[in-house]
Design a protein around this motif. Structure first.
Motif, mmCIF file in Angstrom:
data_model
loop_
_atom_site.group_PDB
_atom_site.id
_atom_site.type_symbol
_atom_site.label_atom_id
_atom_site.label_comp_id
_atom_site.label_asym_id
_atom_site.label_seq_id
_atom_site.Cartn_x
_atom_site.Cartn_y
_atom_site.Cartn_z
ATOM 1 N N GLU A 22 0.954 -1.273 -0.001
ATOM 2 C CA GLU A 22 -0.004 0.189 0.147
ATOM 3 C C GLU A 22 0.952 1.545 -0.213
ATOM 4 O O GLU A 22 0.539 2.165 -0.692
ATOM 5 C CB GLU A 22 -0.863 0.056 1.267
ATOM 6 C CG GLU A 22 -2.086 -1.030 1.295
ATOM 7 C CD GLU A 22 -1.338 -2.111 1.622
ATOM 8 O OE1 GLU A 22 -0.310 -2.532 2.359
ATOM 9 O OE2 GLU A 22 -1.934 -3.457 1.412
ATOM 10 N N GLN A 23 2.064 1.258 0.912
ATOM 11 C CA GLN A 23 2.850 2.479 0.962
ATOM 12 C C GLN A 23 3.606 2.579 -0.504
ATOM 13 O O GLN A 23 3.680 3.652 -0.881
ATOM 14 C CB GLN A 23 4.012 2.283 2.058
ATOM 15 C CG GLN A 23 3.227 2.361 3.429
ATOM 16 C CD GLN A 23 4.493 2.025 4.284
ATOM 17 O OE1 GLN A 23 5.150 0.687 4.228
ATOM 18 N NE2 GLN A 23 4.567 2.737 5.475
ATOM 19 N N LEU A 24 4.018 1.286 -1.080
ATOM 20 C CA LEU A 24 4.537 1.331 -2.324
ATOM 21 C C LEU A 24 3.988 2.132 -3.641
ATOM 22 O O LEU A 24 4.211 2.952 -4.196
ATOM 23 C CB LEU A 24 4.923 -0.047 -2.722
ATOM 24 C CG LEU A 24 5.838 0.072 -3.953
ATOM 25 C CD1 LEU A 24 7.256 0.859 -3.920
ATOM 26 C CD2 LEU A 24 6.321 -1.457 -4.327
ATOM 27 N N GLN A 25 2.491 1.767 -3.453
ATOM 28 C CA GLN A 25 1.302 2.396 -4.508
ATOM 29 C C GLN A 25 1.292 3.790 -4.257
ATOM 30 O O GLN A 25 1.637 4.690 -5.170
ATOM 31 C CB GLN A 25 0.187 1.686 -4.201
ATOM 32 C CG GLN A 25 -0.808 2.200 -5.299
ATOM 33 C CD GLN A 25 -2.023 1.374 -5.305
ATOM 34 O OE1 GLN A 25 -2.258 0.630 -4.184
ATOM 35 N NE2 GLN A 25 -2.932 1.759 -6.224
ATOM 36 N N ILE A 26 1.704 4.442 -3.063
ATOM 37 C CA ILE A 26 1.344 5.801 -2.564
ATOM 38 C C ILE A 26 2.723 6.456 -2.917
ATOM 39 O O ILE A 26 2.696 7.630 -3.775
ATOM 40 C CB ILE A 26 1.211 6.163 -1.226
ATOM 41 C CG1 ILE A 26 -0.326 5.537 -0.762
ATOM 42 C CG2 ILE A 26 1.369 7.627 -0.754
ATOM 43 C CD1 ILE A 26 -0.548 5.512 0.841
ATOM 44 N N TYR A 27 3.799 6.029 -2.704
ATOM 45 C CA TYR A 27 5.123 6.444 -2.955
ATOM 46 C C TYR A 27 5.316 6.572 -4.662
ATOM 47 O O TYR A 27 5.795 7.455 -5.161
ATOM 48 C CB TYR A 27 6.232 5.545 -2.598
ATOM 49 C CG TYR A 27 6.327 5.550 -0.993
ATOM 50 C CD1 TYR A 27 5.618 6.587 -0.227
ATOM 51 C CD2 TYR A 27 6.985 4.510 -0.579
ATOM 52 C CE1 TYR A 27 5.916 6.531 0.989
ATOM 53 C CE2 TYR A 27 7.179 4.453 0.889
ATOM 54 C CZ TYR A 27 6.470 5.498 1.756
ATOM 55 O OH TYR A 27 6.473 5.415 3.175
ATOM 56 N N MET A 28 4.849 5.654 -5.514
ATOM 57 C CA MET A 28 4.887 5.614 -6.779
ATOM 58 C C MET A 28 4.239 6.730 -7.374
ATOM 59 O O MET A 28 4.207 7.229 -8.421
ATOM 60 C CB MET A 28 4.406 4.123 -7.289
ATOM 61 C CG MET A 28 5.476 2.961 -7.121
ATOM 62 S SD MET A 28 7.130 3.433 -7.603
ATOM 63 C CE MET A 28 6.880 3.683 -9.371
ATOM 64 N N GLN A 29 2.727 6.959 -6.661
ATOM 65 C CA GLN A 29 1.778 7.763 -7.266
ATOM 66 C C GLN A 29 2.656 9.278 -6.960
ATOM 67 O O GLN A 29 2.616 10.231 -7.846
ATOM 68 C CB GLN A 29 0.690 7.745 -6.500
ATOM 69 C CG GLN A 29 -0.515 8.973 -6.969
ATOM 70 C CD GLN A 29 -1.648 8.767 -6.166
ATOM 71 O OE1 GLN A 29 -2.078 7.876 -5.721
ATOM 72 N NE2 GLN A 29 -2.698 9.880 -6.248
ATOM 73 N N GLN A 30 3.319 9.588 -5.761
ATOM 74 C CA GLN A 30 3.863 10.702 -5.487
ATOM 75 C C GLN A 30 5.003 11.043 -6.500
ATOM 76 O O GLN A 30 5.208 11.924 -6.803
ATOM 77 C CB GLN A 30 4.416 10.636 -4.134
ATOM 78 C CG GLN A 30 3.227 10.786 -2.938
ATOM 79 C CD GLN A 30 3.826 10.478 -1.692
ATOM 80 O OE1 GLN A 30 4.805 9.872 -1.499
ATOM 81 N NE2 GLN A 30 3.214 11.078 -0.760
ATOM 82 N N TYR A 31 5.832 10.056 -6.770
ATOM 83 C CA TYR A 31 6.890 9.954 -7.524
ATOM 84 C C TYR A 31 6.453 10.307 -9.075
ATOM 85 O O TYR A 31 7.164 11.083 -10.020
ATOM 86 C CB TYR A 31 7.582 8.442 -7.797
ATOM 87 C CG TYR A 31 8.897 8.596 -8.705
ATOM 88 C CD1 TYR A 31 9.978 9.030 -8.514
ATOM 89 C CD2 TYR A 31 8.529 8.087 -10.195
ATOM 90 C CE1 TYR A 31 11.045 9.228 -9.486
ATOM 91 C CE2 TYR A 31 9.481 8.014 -11.088
ATOM 92 C CZ TYR A 31 10.684 8.572 -10.794
ATOM 93 O OH TYR A 31 11.780 8.771 -11.627
ATOM 94 N N GLN A 32 5.352 9.601 -9.634
ATOM 95 C CA GLN A 32 4.861 9.994 -10.985
ATOM 96 C C GLN A 32 4.239 11.382 -10.812
ATOM 97 O O GLN A 32 4.655 12.023 -11.972
ATOM 98 C CB GLN A 32 3.800 9.081 -11.040
ATOM 99 C CG GLN A 32 3.286 9.043 -12.611
ATOM 100 C CD GLN A 32 4.441 8.560 -13.475
ATOM 101 O OE1 GLN A 32 5.253 7.768 -13.340
ATOM 102 N NE2 GLN A 32 4.562 9.549 -14.543
ATOM 103 N N GLU A 33 3.465 12.009 -9.771
ATOM 104 C CA GLU A 33 3.165 13.272 -9.744
ATOM 105 C C GLU A 33 4.268 14.292 -9.914
ATOM 106 O O GLU A 33 4.549 15.173 -10.753
ATOM 107 C CB GLU A 33 2.575 13.566 -8.711
ATOM 108 C CG GLU A 33 1.001 13.115 -8.497
ATOM 109 C CD GLU A 33 0.383 13.048 -7.262
ATOM 110 O OE1 GLU A 33 1.000 13.501 -6.105
ATOM 111 O OE2 GLU A 33 -0.758 12.506 -7.083
ATOM 112 N N TRP A 34 5.655 13.813 -9.346
ATOM 113 C CA TRP A 34 6.828 14.745 -9.234
ATOM 114 C C TRP A 34 7.283 14.798 -10.803
ATOM 115 O O TRP A 34 7.796 15.923 -11.337
ATOM 116 C CB TRP A 34 7.827 14.152 -8.473
ATOM 117 C CG TRP A 34 8.917 14.842 -8.212
ATOM 118 C CD1 TRP A 34 9.442 16.185 -7.940
ATOM 119 C CD2 TRP A 34 10.191 14.224 -8.670
ATOM 120 N NE1 TRP A 34 10.622 16.178 -8.323
ATOM 121 C CE2 TRP A 34 11.184 15.042 -8.471
ATOM 122 C CE3 TRP A 34 10.770 12.890 -8.932
ATOM 123 C CZ2 TRP A 34 12.675 14.904 -8.869
ATOM 124 C CZ3 TRP A 34 12.109 12.669 -9.244
ATOM 125 C CH2 TRP A 34 13.202 13.662 -9.261
#
Length: 120
Positions: A22-34
């Motif tokens: 779940e955390q990985l999914q959030i981190y990947m979304q934040q990375y993609q937004e960046w």
């Protein structure tokens, strides 16, 4: 504009430091937004993640497993961007979500080409 490489380092080996799915999914979304914010500025060139396995070849031609032989921090990936100068590149890099993890780091390097393509 000049090319800069943003190198992302983090601990990808210590089990207790790994995010949950779940955390990985959030981190990947934040990375993609960046990354999308860099694309929107027309400053994104390319980038990719790297595998955890690797080989290190030293000057004496000895090949060892690596790159994590002496440190837990590994190069997890990189992106290439366009920036006006080091300050501009560093301002972009400091928003990298990888920096939210304790002990993680981001390195900014200017790309200075020494190889020239041969004309056919």
């Amino acid at each position: 504009m000049e090319e800069y490489l943003i190198l992302m380092r983090l601990d990808i080996l210590t089990k207790e430091n790994q995010p949950s799915p779940e955390q990985l999914q959030i981190y990947m979304q934040q990375y993609q937004e960046w990354v999308n914010s860099i694309v929107a500025q027309k400053k994104f060139k390319s980038g990719t993640a790297l595998s955890t396995e690797g080989k290190v070849i030293q000057s004496d031609h000895i090949i060892t497993d690596g790159p994590y032989v002496e440190t837990k921090e590994s190069l997890a990936g990189f992106i290439m961007i366009l920036a006006n100068d080091f300050e501009d590149a560093a301002n972009i890099a400091q928003n990298c979500p990888i920096l939210m993890g304790e002990g993680n780091s981001v390195e900014v390097r200017k790309v200075v080409g020494i190889h020239k393509e041969k004309e056919h």
